[in-house]
Design an enzyme around this catalytic site. Structure first.
Site, mmCIF file in Angstrom:
data_model
loop_
_atom_site.group_PDB
_atom_site.id
_atom_site.type_symbol
_atom_site.label_atom_id
_atom_site.label_comp_id
_atom_site.label_asym_id
_atom_site.label_seq_id
_atom_site.Cartn_x
_atom_site.Cartn_y
_atom_site.Cartn_z
ATOM 1 N N ASP A 1 5.724 -0.329 3.295
ATOM 2 C CA ASP A 1 5.595 1.110 3.459
ATOM 3 C C ASP A 1 4.569 1.354 4.564
ATOM 4 O O ASP A 1 3.771 0.470 4.883
ATOM 5 C CB ASP A 1 5.135 1.733 2.137
ATOM 6 C CG ASP A 1 5.321 3.236 2.118
ATOM 7 O OD1 ASP A 1 5.818 3.783 3.118
ATOM 8 O OD2 ASP A 1 4.957 3.858 1.109
ATOM 9 N N ASP B 1 2.564 0.780 -3.262
ATOM 10 C CA ASP B 1 1.385 1.221 -4.004
ATOM 11 C C ASP B 1 1.644 2.514 -4.764
ATOM 12 O O ASP B 1 0.747 3.076 -5.357
ATOM 13 C CB ASP B 1 0.180 1.400 -3.067
ATOM 14 C CG ASP B 1 0.441 2.451 -1.990
ATOM 15 O OD1 ASP B 1 1.569 2.978 -1.943
ATOM 16 O OD2 ASP B 1 -0.481 2.734 -1.209
ATOM 17 N N ASP C 1 7.852 3.256 -5.225
ATOM 18 C CA ASP C 1 8.156 1.893 -4.769
ATOM 19 C C ASP C 1 8.635 0.989 -5.894
ATOM 20 O O ASP C 1 9.131 -0.119 -5.643
ATOM 21 C CB ASP C 1 6.901 1.253 -4.146
ATOM 22 C CG ASP C 1 6.405 1.997 -2.925
ATOM 23 O OD1 ASP C 1 7.255 2.406 -2.107
ATOM 24 O OD2 ASP C 1 5.193 2.191 -2.795
#
Length: 805
Positions: free
Chosen positions: A302, A537, A541
């Site tokens: 990400d 995080d 996700d």
């Protein structure tokens, strides 16, 4: 659920908590990876092969062959080292887990306190906030929240939970706050029952290396019993040898076939690897992830928290060309009414401190599906969110205003007014909005990001940036971080349902990605034959992290992502990743090399046993002689070489890799000793001459194998070889009686020299052929059916000439 209600004002008292603990009503996880000390000792002592060695020892004692018990100290030492190292590793990792346990707010004795999830008890009142994973089963007793139950149901819909609604462990909070009372904890919770079911179905999560070693050991375990009985029967009943000779020769063959140190070496290497990583601020939830990461060839990351710092800051607010009001104060009013429950809102709260004091009648929390949040003032709703989600059909007419900011790396949020009241149940935008302006946010790029991505580029690991932000913004940030091909970007909403594989081949940066799409990206990459790691995080996700071969979480992220991951970067520093990958490569490469050494002995003993049965002759070696060759050409060097740093890329599959290195040595040993035995029969060499000469041949070939798998030699490997050779010479000179070595005749010396020269040629020839085959298999593993005949020939030539990439 009809449970006794806990006082909402005070929560449980200390006495009540202690009472629940005494009753065993604690939220202890059922899938604790750590064994007790008793389990570790039992699993290391009471093994199938230890039972075989015990039976063999008893038989040797019965016939009085005490000096052939030389294998026992090695077995005992292996077992003791295994127990000590595993207990030591467990203690270090247990401490680390305690230090980094996920805490959650619980109401006790009238005060809210942070309690580790595993110390919650039945009846506890827990405060749930955005990003929290629900720790046990229970129900909402105050407030309302939106939860995602995708980890349980596979559906990514966000469900509103109000007072009286049930909450299931394993799901996580998407927005809002609420109090819940825990009603089913520990093994009684839904997620624990699922875990128990999964365990009952068997462990399919083992790494390729451990799975392969287990297969080898299983087949050896099946073969040795009938083969041992056949060898003894032939010697005692057919060849009319004494009970002593029959048992000793049978045991030499059996001991040679058992890879007694291989499983131990693997277990210790993985445990020590976990300890080494723990000292580098990396915690493993799953041991296999070290090997998996070492094999990864695609890494999905990400933007926020990986490429950039997890913190976010507002640069400025830019009014729209048609807006004449005070944009900063409008946003300030929004901020004053919207809780700062995520990084974006914290940045907005921090920057926009001026406001008019206007109070909202209600709020619309941010969701990962809508990608906007809202504050309702009278009959209209002020929105802040992703431009394409808020603007919809108006996007094209406004794009020119904010696109220039996105291209320079800013994350752009739109501030717009919607002419209607939006609620959580009815949050769909159906009318045009009035654009007030844009908020420009930045995430500073991590200072170590460029060096980290350069490392992965050199290692042939492709990076795919998968983000919920604008693809232009993400692409710009990725370019600044030095990610290869990061100028190739696409909006994920434009990808058709069957177009993920094609998009992944063309693009490296994907923007506006929804949570369920991240999982589809991972599946598409795996379908293409890739080993995929996913970093994350946030709660959005988790779906992809669960699907990936290996999942990596930042400790600064929410607790649900941390709990769902296999690897946790405790300091949330992505620059740790090269060290994790290198540690995995060190373990796998060193175990492959050591496994090759072990298999040389196993292949030789198996083939020699078959040869003895076919030719109806006694197995020519004694257990003590096998112990000598094992100790100095396998045991000592494999232990020392496992300490070496070895960060080479892992290529090919575990079994073909080790067999290609072991077969030349094992086959050369068998051919040399077989010729010796047959020749010895013609020139009347006695049993001692044959045994000692065969041992010296095994030593010579063992040193050739050690040299071959250590090439190219460096100072450390040269010292290992010299140390092993010196140990052999000293053992032969001073402990020849212990290892049943006698002075050999002139005829035996002549045969030894001739066979050694022949063995050198045979070993070199076989090694070149097998190295060529190994390289072909490694390339085929990468390209599959796309491998051309020209590539096949080139790979074989490169392997034979030892010019492997």
């Amino acid at each position: 659920m009809n449970e006794e209600k806990t006082n909402l004002e005070t929560g449980l008292t200390t006495a009540e908590v202690e009472q629940k603990i005494a009753a065993g009503e604690v939220n202890k996880a059922v899938d604790d990876q750590f064994k007790t000390n008793k389990q570790i000792i039992r699993e290391n002592v009471f093994t199938y092969f230890n039972l075989i060695f015990l039976v063999l020892s008893i038989l040797l004692v019965v016939v009085g062959a005490y000096k052939d018990l030389t294998f026992l100290p090695v077995i005992i030492l292996n077992t003791v080292i295994g127990i000590v190292q595993e207990i030591r590793a467990k203690k270090i990792l247990s401490k680390l887990n305690v230090m980094n346990a996920t805490d959650i707010g619980a109401l006790r004795n009238g005060k809210e306190e942070q309690v580790p999830i595993e110390k919650l008890v039945k009846g506890d009142i827990v405060l749930l906030k955005t990003g929290d994973q629900i720790p046990a089963d229970g129900q909402v007793i105050k407030g309302n929240i939106r939860v995602n139950e995708s980890l349980l149901t596979g559906e990514s819909d966000e469900i509103t939970k109000e007072v009286g609604d049930e909450l299931m462990s394993g799901s996580f909070v998407v927005s809002d706050n609420a109090y819940m009372q825990l009603e089913k904890v520990g093994k009684e919770s839904y997620i624990s029952k699922l875990t128990i079911k999964a365990k009952a179905m068997g462990n399919s999560e083992q790494s390729e290396m451990v799975r392969s070693i287990n297969k080898l050991i299983k087949w050896v375990g099946i073969i040795i019993i009938p083969l041992g009985i056949a060898l003894f029967s032939m010697s005692f009943f057919v060849n009319k040898m004494s009970l002593y000779r029959s048992i000793v020769s049978m045991e030499a063959a059996i001991i040679g076939m058992i890879p007694e140190g291989l499983y131990l070496l693997t277990t210790i290497a993985l445990a020590l690897s976990a300890v080494r990583l723990a000292r580098k601020q990396v915690m493993l939830h799953d041991m296999k992830s070290v090997e998996t990461l070492a094999r990864v060839n695609v890494l999905c990351v990400d933007k926020t928290g990986t490429i950039t710092e997890p913190k976010m800051s507002v640069e400025k607010a830019v009014p729209s060309k048609n807006y004449q009001g005070d944009l900063d104060k409008v946003i300030g009013d929004f901020a004053q009414n919207m809780p700062a429950d995520n990084a974006t809102m914290k940045a907005v709260h921090s920057f926009f401190t001026q406001h008019t004091g206007q109070k909202a009648s209600s709020i619309l929390p941010f969701t990962s599906v809508n990608k906007y949040s809202g504050v309702v003032f009278n009959d209209h709703t002020l929105l802040i969110g992703a431009p394409e989600m808020v603007l919809r059909d108006q996007f094209d007419e406004c794009q020119a205003e904010f696109e220039k900011y996105a291209k320079t790396g800013y994350r752009v949020l739109i501030v717009a007014d919607y002419p209607g009241v939006l609620t959580e149940d009815d949050s769909k935008l159906t009318k045009p909005v009035e654009v007030y302006g844009y908020i420009l946010l930045t995430n500073p790029i991590r200072k170590e990001a460029k060096a980290t991505f350069e490392y992965f580029a050199k290692q042939g690991v492709a990076i795919k940036v998968i983000s919920g932000d604008n693809p232009v913004t993400v692409s710009r940030v990725a370019q600044q971080a030095g990610i290869q091909n990061s100028d190739a970007h696409i909006d994920a909403s434009e990808i058709p349902e069957n177009g993920y594989e094609e998009a992944l081949q063309k693009y490296s940066v994907f923007g506006r990605v929804k949570p369920e799409q991240k999982r589809k990206f991972v599946k598409a990459l795996q379908k293409q034959g890739n080993t995929v790691a996913m970093t994350g995080d946030g709660v959005n996700d988790i779906l992809a992290m669960k699907k990936a071969d290996c999942s990596i979480a930042m400790a600064s992220g929410n607790s649900a992502a941390v709990q769902a991951s296999q690897v946790v970067l405790l300091d949330s520093n992505f620059a740790r990743m090269p060290k994790v990958v290198n540690e995995g490569r060190r373990v796998v490469n060193n175990i492959q090399r050591s496994a090759s050494l072990f298999l040389v002995k196993n292949i030789f003993s198996f083939l020699m046993a078959i040869f003895s049965l076919v030719m109806v002759i006694n197995y020519p070696l004694q257990p003590s002689q096998i112990t000598l060759t094992s100790a100095f050409t396998i045991g000592l060097p494999s232990f020392l070489l496992a300490l070496e740093s070895n960060h080479n890329r892992i290529r090919g599959q575990f079994i073909p890799n080790i067999l290609s290195r072991a077969i030349p040595g094992g086959l050369t040993d068998m051919l040399a000793v077989s010729i010796l035995v047959v020749a010895g029969g013609y020139i009347a060499l006695d049993h001692n001459d044959v045994g000692t000469t065969a041992t010296l041949l095994l030593v010579a070939v063992g040193m050739m194998v050690l040299y071959h798998i250590s090439a190219p030699l460096n100072r450390f490997r040269l010292l290992v070889m010299l140390g092993s050779f010196l140990g052999l010479i000293l053992a032969i000179i001073f402990l020849h009686d212990l290892f049943s070595l006698k002075m050999i005749s002139d005829k035996a010396i002549f045969i030894l020299v001739v066979l050694f020269c022949a063995a050198t040629t045979i070993f070199r020839w076989l090694s070149r052929i097998l190295d060529g085959i190994r390289e072909v298999l490694a390339i085929f593993d990468q390209k599959g059916k796309n491998m051309t005949f020209g590539e096949f020939k080139e790979a074989y030539r490169r392997g034979r000439e030892n010019k492997i990439e």
